[in-house]
Write a protein that holds these residues in place. Sequence first.
Motif, PDB file in Angstrom:
ATOM      1  N   ILE A 108       0.837  -1.206   0.000  1.00 44.43           N
ATOM      2  CA  ILE A 108       0.000   0.000   0.000  1.00 44.43           C
ATOM      3  C   ILE A 108       0.867   1.249   0.000  1.00 44.43           C
ATOM      4  N   LEU A 109       1.883   1.267   0.855  1.00 42.33           N
ATOM      5  CA  LEU A 109       2.776   2.436   0.907  1.00 42.33           C
ATOM      6  C   LEU A 109       3.461   2.682  -0.438  1.00 42.33           C
ATOM      7  N   MET A 110       3.876   1.612  -1.105  1.00 40.85           N
ATOM      8  CA  MET A 110       4.552   1.763  -2.390  1.00 40.85           C
ATOM      9  C   MET A 110       3.571   2.261  -3.452  1.00 40.85           C
ATOM     10  N   PHE A 111       2.382   1.665  -3.508  1.00 39.53           N
ATOM     11  CA  PHE A 111       1.389   2.114  -4.485  1.00 39.53           C
ATOM     12  C   PHE A 111       0.983   3.572  -4.221  1.00 39.53           C
ATOM     13  N   GLU A 112       0.803   3.931  -2.949  1.00 39.59           N
ATOM     14  CA  GLU A 112       0.464   5.323  -2.616  1.00 39.59           C
ATOM     15  C   GLU A 112       1.580   6.271  -3.053  1.00 39.59           C
ATOM     16  N   HIS A 113       2.819   5.866  -2.843  1.00 40.86           N
ATOM     17  CA  HIS A 113       3.962   6.677  -3.278  1.00 40.86           C
ATOM     18  C   HIS A 113       3.888   6.913  -4.795  1.00 40.86           C
ATOM     19  N   VAL A 114       3.576   5.861  -5.542  1.00 42.33           N
ATOM     20  CA  VAL A 114       3.513   5.983  -7.005  1.00 42.33           C
ATOM     21  C   VAL A 114       2.448   6.987  -7.411  1.00 42.33           C
ATOM     22  N   VAL A 115       1.230   6.836  -6.891  1.00 42.86           N
ATOM     23  CA  VAL A 115       0.132   7.699  -7.363  1.00 42.86           C
ATOM     24  C   VAL A 115       0.187   9.104  -6.773  1.00 42.86           C
ATOM     25  N   GLN A 116       0.846   9.261  -5.634  1.00 39.76           N
ATOM     26  CA  GLN A 116       0.937  10.595  -5.029  1.00 39.76           C
ATOM     27  C   GLN A 116       2.157  11.374  -5.496  1.00 39.76           C
ATOM     28  N   LYS A 117       3.260  10.685  -5.765  1.00 42.45           N
ATOM     29  CA  LYS A 117       4.516  11.393  -6.050  1.00 42.45           C
ATOM     30  C   LYS A 117       5.045  11.201  -7.469  1.00 42.45           C
ATOM     31  N   LEU A 118       4.777  10.055  -8.075  1.00 45.38           N
ATOM     32  CA  LEU A 118       5.422   9.743  -9.355  1.00 45.38           C
ATOM     33  C   LEU A 118       4.489   9.898 -10.557  1.00 45.38           C
ATOM     34  N   THR A 119       3.433   9.102 -10.576  1.00 42.71           N
ATOM     35  CA  THR A 119       2.544   9.090 -11.740  1.00 42.71           C
ATOM     36  C   THR A 119       1.079   9.052 -11.287  1.00 42.71           C
ATOM     37  N   PRO A 120       0.508  10.206 -10.979  1.00 38.11           N
ATOM     38  CA  PRO A 120      -0.868  10.244 -10.477  1.00 38.11           C
ATOM     39  C   PRO A 120      -1.914   9.727 -11.472  1.00 38.11           C
ATOM     40  N   ASN A 121      -1.579   9.642 -12.751  1.00 32.59           N
ATOM     41  CA  ASN A 121      -2.534   9.164 -13.754  1.00 32.59           C
ATOM     42  C   ASN A 121      -2.351   7.688 -14.095  1.00 32.59           C
ATOM     43  N   ASP A 122      -1.602   6.974 -13.288  1.00 39.37           N
ATOM     44  CA  ASP A 122      -1.322   5.557 -13.535  1.00 39.37           C
ATOM     45  C   ASP A 122      -2.511   4.711 -13.080  1.00 39.37           C
ATOM     46  N   VAL A 123      -3.397   4.411 -14.020  1.00 34.86           N
ATOM     47  CA  VAL A 123      -4.646   3.707 -13.679  1.00 34.86           C
ATOM     48  C   VAL A 123      -4.397   2.306 -13.115  1.00 34.86           C
ATOM     49  N   ASN A 124      -3.387   1.617 -13.634  1.00 33.14           N
ATOM     50  CA  ASN A 124      -3.106   0.274 -13.126  1.00 33.14           C
ATOM     51  C   ASN A 124      -2.655   0.305 -11.670  1.00 33.14           C
ATOM     52  N   THR A 125      -1.849   1.290 -11.319  1.00 28.89           N
ATOM     53  CA  THR A 125      -1.400   1.376  -9.928  1.00 28.89           C
ATOM     54  C   THR A 125      -2.562   1.766  -9.022  1.00 28.89           C
ATOM     55  N   TRP A 126      -3.432   2.664  -9.488  1.00 26.74           N
ATOM     56  CA  TRP A 126      -4.633   2.992  -8.706  1.00 26.74           C
ATOM     57  C   TRP A 126      -5.463   1.729  -8.479  1.00 26.74           C
ATOM     58  N   SER A 127      -5.621   0.921  -9.519  1.00 28.15           N
ATOM     59  CA  SER A 127      -6.387  -0.318  -9.411  1.00 28.15           C
ATOM     60  C   SER A 127      -5.709  -1.289  -8.440  1.00 28.15           C
ATOM     61  N   ASN A 128      -4.379  -1.409  -8.551  1.00 24.61           N
ATOM     62  CA  ASN A 128      -3.643  -2.280  -7.622  1.00 24.61           C
ATOM     63  C   ASN A 128      -3.779  -1.793  -6.181  1.00 24.61           C
ATOM     64  N   LEU A 129      -3.752  -0.475  -6.006  1.00 27.47           N
ATOM     65  CA  LEU A 129      -3.923   0.093  -4.667  1.00 27.47           C
ATOM     66  C   LEU A 129      -5.296  -0.265  -4.111  1.00 27.47           C
ATOM     67  N   GLY A 130      -6.321  -0.100  -4.923  1.00 25.26           N
ATOM     68  CA  GLY A 130      -7.688  -0.459  -4.486  1.00 25.26           C
ATOM     69  C   GLY A 130      -7.806  -1.925  -4.130  1.00 25.26           C
ATOM     70  N   ASP A 131      -7.241  -2.796  -4.975  1.00 26.96           N
ATOM     71  CA  ASP A 131      -7.268  -4.225  -4.691  1.00 26.96           C
ATOM     72  C   ASP A 131      -6.561  -4.547  -3.384  1.00 26.96           C
ATOM     73  N   THR A 132      -5.459  -3.847  -3.147  1.00 27.28           N
ATOM     74  CA  THR A 132      -4.689  -4.119  -1.933  1.00 27.28           C
ATOM     75  C   THR A 132      -5.471  -3.655  -0.703  1.00 27.28           C
ATOM     76  N   TYR A 133      -6.143  -2.497  -0.805  1.00 24.68           N
ATOM     77  CA  TYR A 133      -6.981  -2.039   0.312  1.00 24.68           C
ATOM     78  C   TYR A 133      -8.061  -3.074   0.632  1.00 24.68           C
ATOM     79  N   LEU A 134      -8.620  -3.697  -0.405  1.00 27.72           N
ATOM     80  CA  LEU A 134      -9.732  -4.649  -0.216  1.00 27.72           C
ATOM     81  C   LEU A 134      -9.272  -6.020   0.230  1.00 27.72           C
ATOM     82  N   HIS A 135      -8.010  -6.295   0.074  1.00 30.87           N
ATOM     83  CA  HIS A 135      -7.484  -7.636   0.373  1.00 30.87           C
ATOM     84  C   HIS A 135      -7.596  -7.964   1.836  1.00 30.87           C
TER      85      HIS A 135
END
Length: 135
Positions: A108-135
């Motif tokens: 979660i921390l890594m995915f959040e880092h990606v969408v907050q600091k690196l590539t906010p428009n990265d839809v796959n990482t947003w999706s992975n983040l959501g999946d990880t929250y739900l896991h």
Amino acid sequence: MANPTNTLFKQASKWNDIGNQQLHAGDTKSALKSYEKAVKLLPNSVDIHKNIILLLLKTSNADNQKILNYVYDHDLLKMETNSVIQIPTIASFVGVALYNLNRLDESILMFEHVVQKLTPNDVNTWSNLGDTYLH
């Protein structure tokens, strides 16, 4: 006289392209060898390192700890932040490897880092983040 840097770049690009073709044909062992030849010529190429990580993630028996070790041993997260950031990011691949190892909080921390600091428009990482929250 040829520019040695340009020659190394061309040679590395050739090996990287060969690796891409081999991977597309399903020959992962040969592809990995080609990528390794390319990265020896251009050790600071984020793109070639990404290809190696992606290949390792896609193999049916992916060794996710090996992927993390590869990233950390080559200091690829730092290398990536010092280059032009492109989707997908190495950090996102690290998030996937952490997820696969069931290290969800770190993922979660890594995915959040990606969408907050690196590539906010990265839809796959947003999706992975959501999946990880739900896991």
